[in-house]
Design a protein around this motif. Structure first.
Motif, PDB file in Angstrom:
ATOM      1  N   LEU A  35       0.880  -1.162  -0.048  1.00  0.00           N
ATOM      2  CA  LEU A  35      -0.106   0.024   0.028  1.00  0.00           C
ATOM      3  C   LEU A  35       0.805   1.210   0.002  1.00  0.00           C
ATOM      4  O   LEU A  35       0.134   2.309   0.158  1.00  0.00           O
ATOM      5  CB  LEU A  35      -0.957   0.102   1.131  1.00  0.00           C
ATOM      6  CG  LEU A  35      -1.983  -1.042   1.122  1.00  0.00           C
ATOM      7  CD1 LEU A  35      -3.076  -0.892   2.487  1.00  0.00           C
ATOM      8  CD2 LEU A  35      -3.025  -0.878  -0.031  1.00  0.00           C
ATOM      9  N   HIS A 113      -7.634   3.852   4.135  1.00  0.00           N
ATOM     10  CA  HIS A 113      -7.471   4.411   5.640  1.00  0.00           C
ATOM     11  C   HIS A 113      -5.917   4.370   5.552  1.00  0.00           C
ATOM     12  O   HIS A 113      -5.212   3.430   5.177  1.00  0.00           O
ATOM     13  CB  HIS A 113      -8.009   3.436   6.671  1.00  0.00           C
ATOM     14  CG  HIS A 113      -7.852   4.043   8.100  1.00  0.00           C
ATOM     15  ND1 HIS A 113      -6.856   3.591   8.724  1.00  0.00           N
ATOM     16  CD2 HIS A 113      -8.691   4.885   8.665  1.00  0.00           C
ATOM     17  CE1 HIS A 113      -6.929   4.261  10.068  1.00  0.00           C
ATOM     18  NE2 HIS A 113      -8.156   4.931  10.156  1.00  0.00           N
ATOM     19  N   THR A 114      -5.319   5.200   6.321  1.00  0.00           N
ATOM     20  CA  THR A 114      -3.951   5.273   6.614  1.00  0.00           C
ATOM     21  C   THR A 114      -3.581   5.462   8.056  1.00  0.00           C
ATOM     22  O   THR A 114      -4.359   6.000   8.997  1.00  0.00           O
ATOM     23  CB  THR A 114      -2.937   6.419   5.881  1.00  0.00           C
ATOM     24  OG1 THR A 114      -3.531   7.473   6.141  1.00  0.00           O
ATOM     25  CG2 THR A 114      -3.316   5.873   4.398  1.00  0.00           C
ATOM     26  N   ILE A 117      -3.150   1.504  11.019  1.00  0.00           N
ATOM     27  CA  ILE A 117      -3.877   0.273  10.299  1.00  0.00           C
ATOM     28  C   ILE A 117      -4.113   0.895   9.168  1.00  0.00           C
ATOM     29  O   ILE A 117      -4.714   1.966   8.845  1.00  0.00           O
ATOM     30  CB  ILE A 117      -5.117  -0.320  10.990  1.00  0.00           C
ATOM     31  CG1 ILE A 117      -4.728  -0.989  12.209  1.00  0.00           C
ATOM     32  CG2 ILE A 117      -5.631  -1.251  10.006  1.00  0.00           C
ATOM     33  CD1 ILE A 117      -3.896  -2.255  12.237  1.00  0.00           C
ATOM     34  N   GLU A 118      -3.620   0.488   7.917  1.00  0.00           N
ATOM     35  CA  GLU A 118      -3.732   1.062   6.278  1.00  0.00           C
ATOM     36  C   GLU A 118      -4.681  -0.278   5.877  1.00  0.00           C
ATOM     37  O   GLU A 118      -4.702  -1.345   6.030  1.00  0.00           O
ATOM     38  CB  GLU A 118      -2.437   1.121   5.594  1.00  0.00           C
ATOM     39  CG  GLU A 118      -1.565   2.036   6.513  1.00  0.00           C
ATOM     40  CD  GLU A 118      -0.065   1.845   5.659  1.00  0.00           C
ATOM     41  OE1 GLU A 118       0.014   1.343   4.629  1.00  0.00           O
ATOM     42  OE2 GLU A 118       0.745   2.683   6.037  1.00  0.00           O
ATOM     43  N   VAL A 119      -5.707   0.452   4.998  1.00  0.00           N
ATOM     44  CA  VAL A 119      -6.681  -0.457   4.351  1.00  0.00           C
ATOM     45  C   VAL A 119      -6.937   0.175   2.972  1.00  0.00           C
ATOM     46  O   VAL A 119      -6.865   1.258   2.655  1.00  0.00           O
ATOM     47  CB  VAL A 119      -7.982  -0.357   5.058  1.00  0.00           C
ATOM     48  CG1 VAL A 119      -9.198  -1.387   4.395  1.00  0.00           C
ATOM     49  CG2 VAL A 119      -7.892  -0.971   6.601  1.00  0.00           C
ATOM     50  N   VAL A 121      -8.844  -1.418  -0.739  1.00  0.00           N
ATOM     51  CA  VAL A 121      -9.860  -1.961  -1.447  1.00  0.00           C
ATOM     52  C   VAL A 121      -9.799  -1.797  -2.867  1.00  0.00           C
ATOM     53  O   VAL A 121     -10.024  -0.712  -3.161  1.00  0.00           O
ATOM     54  CB  VAL A 121     -11.228  -2.200  -0.620  1.00  0.00           C
ATOM     55  CG1 VAL A 121     -12.340  -3.001  -1.421  1.00  0.00           C
ATOM     56  CG2 VAL A 121     -11.156  -2.700   0.689  1.00  0.00           C
ATOM     57  N   ALA A 146      -8.447  -7.048  -1.314  1.00  0.00           N
ATOM     58  CA  ALA A 146      -8.841  -6.012  -0.260  1.00  0.00           C
ATOM     59  C   ALA A 146      -7.196  -6.444   0.526  1.00  0.00           C
ATOM     60  O   ALA A 146      -6.741  -7.607   0.538  1.00  0.00           O
ATOM     61  CB  ALA A 146      -9.666  -6.605   0.811  1.00  0.00           C
ATOM     62  N   VAL A 148      -5.003  -5.479   4.066  1.00  0.00           N
ATOM     63  CA  VAL A 148      -4.970  -4.746   5.547  1.00  0.00           C
ATOM     64  C   VAL A 148      -3.313  -4.719   5.812  1.00  0.00           C
ATOM     65  O   VAL A 148      -2.618  -5.981   5.841  1.00  0.00           O
ATOM     66  CB  VAL A 148      -5.785  -5.413   6.461  1.00  0.00           C
ATOM     67  CG1 VAL A 148      -5.404  -4.678   7.899  1.00  0.00           C
ATOM     68  CG2 VAL A 148      -7.206  -5.324   6.216  1.00  0.00           C
ATOM     69  N   SER A 150      -0.420  -3.418   8.820  1.00  0.00           N
ATOM     70  CA  SER A 150       0.145  -2.980  10.179  1.00  0.00           C
ATOM     71  C   SER A 150       1.536  -2.565  10.040  1.00  0.00           C
ATOM     72  O   SER A 150       2.125  -3.555  10.460  1.00  0.00           O
ATOM     73  CB  SER A 150      -0.344  -3.878  11.429  1.00  0.00           C
ATOM     74  OG  SER A 150      -0.130  -3.167  12.658  1.00  0.00           O
ATOM     75  N   GLY A 158       0.184  -7.797   7.802  1.00  0.00           N
ATOM     76  CA  GLY A 158      -0.819  -7.629   7.044  1.00  0.00           C
ATOM     77  C   GLY A 158      -1.191  -9.027   6.225  1.00  0.00           C
ATOM     78  O   GLY A 158      -0.942 -10.126   6.356  1.00  0.00           O
TER      79      GLY A 158
END
Length: 260
Positions: A35, A113-114, A117-119, A121, A146, A148, A150, A158
């Motif tokens: 990411l 999201h950063t 936790i980074e997400v 999708v 997807a 995820v 950390s 992740g």
């Protein structure tokens, strides 16, 4: 092989006990984080010398490029486009092997999201570009991915989950559907060294076959100007499977370039 697991566990514990230098850890995380919104070019290879129910081998050389797109008036979050072009070798039913282009895969991850936790999708698409039937499915496939993550100075944890299903293509070829899950752990050491585990669990949801590999390897990152170089090797052992022609043991290695 039984003796390898205590040795591997000891190496991992030793790695976790050593502090990573902040600059080295940041550089390693930038290179290993899927990411990270930076352009990249990867040269990776999966060589499988042994398969269940077969005396053949397989190989997949992956040329992979990533391209970030910053937020704009149409999309308010960063995107990461990733294209993977495989050059594959598979057994030929008439004898010998076939080598050529496999099915090209493209996905577009939206970084939602950063922070701690980074997400991410987004959609994915697989094109039936294989030069021979043995090297691809003959089907267009679409699905979702997807991710995820950390991140921390000591490690990067992740997982990457992908689902895809065929929706068009050669009517004479069977439908395909798959789910893959790639849990990964990167444990940073001093001077750009790190320990890694990134085996991809693969499930054939059309036929019920699957295999679950566990990897343990290492790598080294360094900078050449503004380019992060990341050289690694990771042996992977399949610990559970169902179905023939599934990998028993695979050597995964490569060189990743991240343009910082």
């Amino acid at each position: 092989m039984k003796r390898l697991f205590p040795l591997a566990a000891g190496a991992l514990l030793l790695a976790l006990a050593q502090p990573a230098l902040a600059d080295d850890a940041e550089t390693a995380n930038k290179s290993n984080n899927p990411l990270n919104p930076a352009p990249g070019l990867n040269f990776q290879d999966y060589y499988t010398p042994t398969l269940y129910g077969s005396d053949k081998h397989t190989n997949d050389f992956l040329l992979r490029g990533t391209l970030p797109v910053m937020p704009n008036s149409l999309v308010g979050v960063p995107q990461i486009f990733r294209l993977t072009m495989p050059l594959s070798t598979r057994p030929d039913p008439e004898g010998g092997y076939k080598t050529g282009l496999g099915d090209i895969n493209l996905f577009d991850i939206f970084l939602l999201h950063t922070g701690a936790i980074e997400v991410g999708v987004g959609p994915l698409l697989t094109l039936p570009t294989a030069s021979n039937d043995e090297l691809g499915t003959g089907k267009w496939q679409g699905g979702l991915a997807a991710v995820v993550i950390s991140p921390s100075p000591k490690r990067l944890l992740g997982g990457l989950l992908q689902w895809q299903q065929s929706f068009a293509g050669d009517d004479d070829r069977p439908d395909v559907g798959s789910v893959t899950f790639q849990p990964f752990g990167i444990f940073n050491l001093p001077h750009g060294w790190y320990v890694r585990s990134t085996g991809i669990w693969t499930f054939d949801i059309e036929h019920g076959n699957y295999y679950i590999p566990i990897g343990l390897g290492g790598g080294k990152v360094w900078k050449e100007g503004r380019t992060i170089m990341n050289l690694f090797v990771e042996p992977q052992w399949t610990v559970a499977h169902d179905g023939d022609n599934q990998p028993k043991f695979t050597v995964f290695g490569g060189l990743n370039l991240t343009f910082d």
